[in-house]
Write an enzyme that holds these catalytic residues in place. Structure first.
Site, mmCIF file in Angstrom:
data_model
loop_
_atom_site.group_PDB
_atom_site.id
_atom_site.type_symbol
_atom_site.label_atom_id
_atom_site.label_comp_id
_atom_site.label_asym_id
_atom_site.label_seq_id
_atom_site.Cartn_x
_atom_site.Cartn_y
_atom_site.Cartn_z
ATOM 1 N N ARG A 91 0.827 -1.203 0.000
ATOM 2 C CA ARG A 91 0.000 0.000 0.000
ATOM 3 C C ARG A 91 0.866 1.259 0.000
ATOM 4 O O ARG A 91 0.516 2.263 -0.636
ATOM 5 C CB ARG A 91 -0.941 -0.001 1.199
ATOM 6 C CG ARG A 91 -1.905 1.180 1.194
ATOM 7 C CD ARG A 91 -2.914 1.127 2.323
ATOM 8 N NE ARG A 91 -3.989 0.173 2.028
ATOM 9 C CZ ARG A 91 -4.240 -0.914 2.736
ATOM 10 N NH1 ARG A 91 -3.502 -1.184 3.788
ATOM 11 N NH2 ARG A 91 -5.222 -1.710 2.407
ATOM 12 N N ALA A 92 1.992 1.227 0.702
ATOM 13 C CA ALA A 92 2.859 2.404 0.760
ATOM 14 C C ALA A 92 3.374 2.780 -0.623
ATOM 15 O O ALA A 92 3.434 3.966 -0.980
ATOM 16 C CB ALA A 92 4.023 2.146 1.715
#
Length: 683
Positions: free
Chosen positions: A275-276
């Protein structure tokens, strides 16, 4: 309607304003979590953002704000025909901390659903916030199940309401903004990760900036309309820039060089999952559009990392969020620069360039992002010191002078200590309680709106009256008096009050390190179980409330780390101080049940008859039914069993440091006894 404070009039707080503006340009960035001390314009900036957002075109009469050109095909108010709609300002919908699940997602009229088969749906705040901003002040104090619902809706762009087989779905696409004061507790790491960006805010220490903040606020309070009018041109310019950046965003190119930098940065900082990387890519692209460019540069990747990674670096609740900027710069340099800017790229210092929002006022331009991690110097390591003799003959402390603080040993997973009986406190994960969520244990008549229908009990209540009600068809004739609310049993959070012996008898360095490690482990357990915690220490002549009851478990860990030791053992003072704290907390929050954890070797010294005083103080807690556990810190070949005797007077349980470990051979998890039970040792 009151005039909101102008967004462009907010002094400083560049990172906060930039993060909000980036989400205004591209809601796909994933929202903002704003962390900071009270009184730092968090709420003011969020509420002011709504005036900058472009107007929303909606289907006339639709409660779910469907777009006229592409209405939601399953909208509860549909089906809608495509055609012209009407424009209205974008909304900022606030979610109160104490809101119910029905207030958040909406409610179905169960009575009409059962009796008439009609899906009568009352929209909640998620529907109101569709295509707008959903603002949650003090998001760290929101109940876990509400946070889960909120973040699921934000991730999927829709909200589902399920009630006994009847379901409704509607669109719920919104910009999620949460604010929190870390002193009042942290969010769980998995919830932190669901916010796209995070920023740390703090009040400026510059007198000139503080003067300007006060001056502007006083001017706004005196005449909000006139103050807003003075900032109208700046607001219009920023509003136009948002519209231009939205239009440019689809044309921005994220090159391979920038993408490699993003991937390398996330790998270097060991963030979990992917997700980052995705958030960084979206943020860097939006930064380029905000600067008026169609190519992502290294400076965009760097700024995106500073906004998207700090809260994803935490490995446990005691880690402070932050990013090592030197390591970030080294990583970006190692994996090459970003894509070269085109020759006709606008001047970065001009009206369309730069990643920072404009800032007016006497303070002048800002010098870039503030590195909150760099501003907090690391704690120096404690020097190695020779071990102190633990005890002298007869159990007397080897020395009564103050010893310097020692570091805690590595924390470990502890056995679960719970309060006996069935409570009704705030939702958590420690002790049994009547809650809105959990397994169904029975039914009752609803008090107010029906939220959790007990279907079998409702049918049973309605069945005897069918002939009298003239039932002729297959359907069941149900009246409001027949409805039954399901009663459920789940888990509650408790107030875990630690009373830690910091006297000379505990001062041996190796021993105190183990004791601190045990308390740190219990604090970590309290964090995971959503408890409030408090910390009392006693040494010398008195006891001190090192930390009043709070939801900030990491604050307790900080106080524990710097705890000095030495002096006599005023056990009675520690227990009496705990009695005073619990008395006040019972008045503040009578539903939250306490768990007293006394960490001591059981010795009592100083003053006339210290043992008798300690016994009487312990019996005060026993008389009030306070659940308690004594963590026995006594060591050595000869043990006096004083901690066990203290547990008996408290009417609680005694465990040794070894027995506290979840992986020890001490046996199964046992409930902590209350005052009515007999003393026992976990075995």
């Amino acid at each position: 309607m009151s005039t909101p404070y102008p967004f462009t009039a907010v002094v400083g707080q560049d990172d906060l304003r930039l993060a909000l503006l980036l989400n205004a340009v591209s809601p796909a960035v994933g929202g903002v979590l704003v962390r900071g001390e009270k009184g730092t314009a968090k709420s003011t900036a969020v509420r002011a953002l709504s005036a900058l957002l472009p107007e929303v075109d909606v289907v006339v009469g639709c409660r779910f704000s469907c777009a006229p050109g592409s209405p939601d095909p399953v909208c509860p108010d549909g089906p809608h025909e495509t055609g012209p709609g009407s424009y209205r300002p974008a909304r900022v919908v606030e979610l109160p901390v104490g809101a119910s699940e029905d207030r958040l997602v909406g409610a179905l009229d169960i009575e009409r659903a059962l009796a008439e088969g009609v899906k009568a749906f009352e929209p909640g705040l998620l529907a109101d916030a569709n295509r707008g901003v959903l603002y949650v002040d003090e998001v760290n104090l929101l109940h876990d199940h509400l946070v889960d619902l909120l973040l699921d809706a934000a991730a999927m762009g829709s909200s589902y309401v399920e009630r006994e087989g009847v379901s409704v779905r509607h669109a719920a696409r919104f910009l999620l903004v949460g604010t929190m004061n870390p002193e009042e507790g942290e969010l769980r790491p998995q919830l932190l990760d669901r916010f796209g960006l995070t920023v740390e805010v703090a009040a400026s220490r510059e007198p000139d900036l503080r003067v300007e903040v006060v001056r502007r606020r006083l001017a706004y309070d005196d005449d909000p309309a006139a103050f807003a009018a003075r900032w109208a041109d700046e607001e219009d310019a920023l509003r136009a820039r948002i519209v231009a950046a939205r239009a440019l965003l689809p044309e921005v190119r994220l090159g391979d060089a920038a993408l490699r930098q993003i991937a390398a940065t996330c790998a270097a900082f060991e963030v979990d999952g992917m997700r980052a990387d995705i958030v960084m890519a979206r943020t860097a692209t939006t930064l380029a559009a905000w600067a008026g460019r169609t190519v992502v540069l290294a400076e965009d990747v760097r700024q995106a990392a500073l906004l998207a990674l700090p809260h994803r670096r935490r490995r446990n609740p005691f880690d402070a969020p932050g990013l090592d900027e030197e390591k970030l710069d080294d990583t970006l340099e190692e994996f090459g620069g970003g894509d070269d800017a085109p020759e006709d790229d606008p001047d970065p210092d001009g009206p369309g360039g730069g990643g920072r929002p404009p800032q007016d006022g006497p303070e002048g331009p800002q010098d870039g992002p503030v590195d909150t991690a760099e501003a907090r110097p690391e704690e120096p390591a404690h020097p190695e010191e020779p071990a102190q003799p633990e005890e002298g003959q007869g159990g007397r402390p080897a020395g009564s002078g103050e010893q310097s603080a020692v570091r805690a040993a590595e924390p470990f997973r502890t056995k679960m200590l719970s309060v006996p009986g069935l409570g009704e406190g705030a939702a958590g994960r420690r002790s049994r309680a009547r809650t809105d969520h959990g397994r169904t244990t029975g039914s009752r008549r609803p008090q107010g709106a029906l939220t959790k229908l007990h279907l079998a009990a409702t049918v049973q209540a309605a069945a005897p009256h069918q002939r009298a009600r003239g039932r002729s068809g297959r359907g069941l004739v149900v009246r409001r008096d027949d409805l039954r609310q399901a009663t459920r049993e789940g888990r509650e959070g408790n107030l875990v009050l630690f009373v830690v012996d910091a006297s000379g008898s505990m001062a041996a360095r190796q021993r105190m390190s183990a004791v601190k490690g045990a308390v740190l482990s219990l604090l970590l357990d309290a964090y995971q179980r959503r408890d409030k915690v408090g910390l009392i220490t006693f040494r010398g002549k008195d006891a001190t409330v090192a930390l009043p009851p709070t939801s900030s478990v990491d604050a307790a860990a900080v106080r524990l780390e710097t705890l000095p030791t030495g002096g006599r053992t005023p056990l009675s003072a520690g227990l009496l101080k705990a009695h005073d704290v619990l008395r006040v907390e019972r008045m503040r929050d009578p539903a939250r049940r306490p768990l007293l954890v006394v960490v001591t070797d059981g010795r009592a010294t100083g003053g006339p008859d210290p043992v008798a005083l300690g016994t009487r103080a312990a019996r005060l807690h026993a008389a009030e039914g306070t659940a308690s556990v004594v963590v026995d810190c006594e060591s050595g070949p000869v043990r006096l069993g004083l901690a066990g005797a203290l547990a008996g007077e408290l009417g609680g349980t005694a465990v040794t440091l070894d027995e506290l470990r979840a992986d020890s051979i001490a046996g199964l998890v046992r409930d902590v006894q209350g005052a009515s039970g007999a003393h026992r040792r976990v075995a």
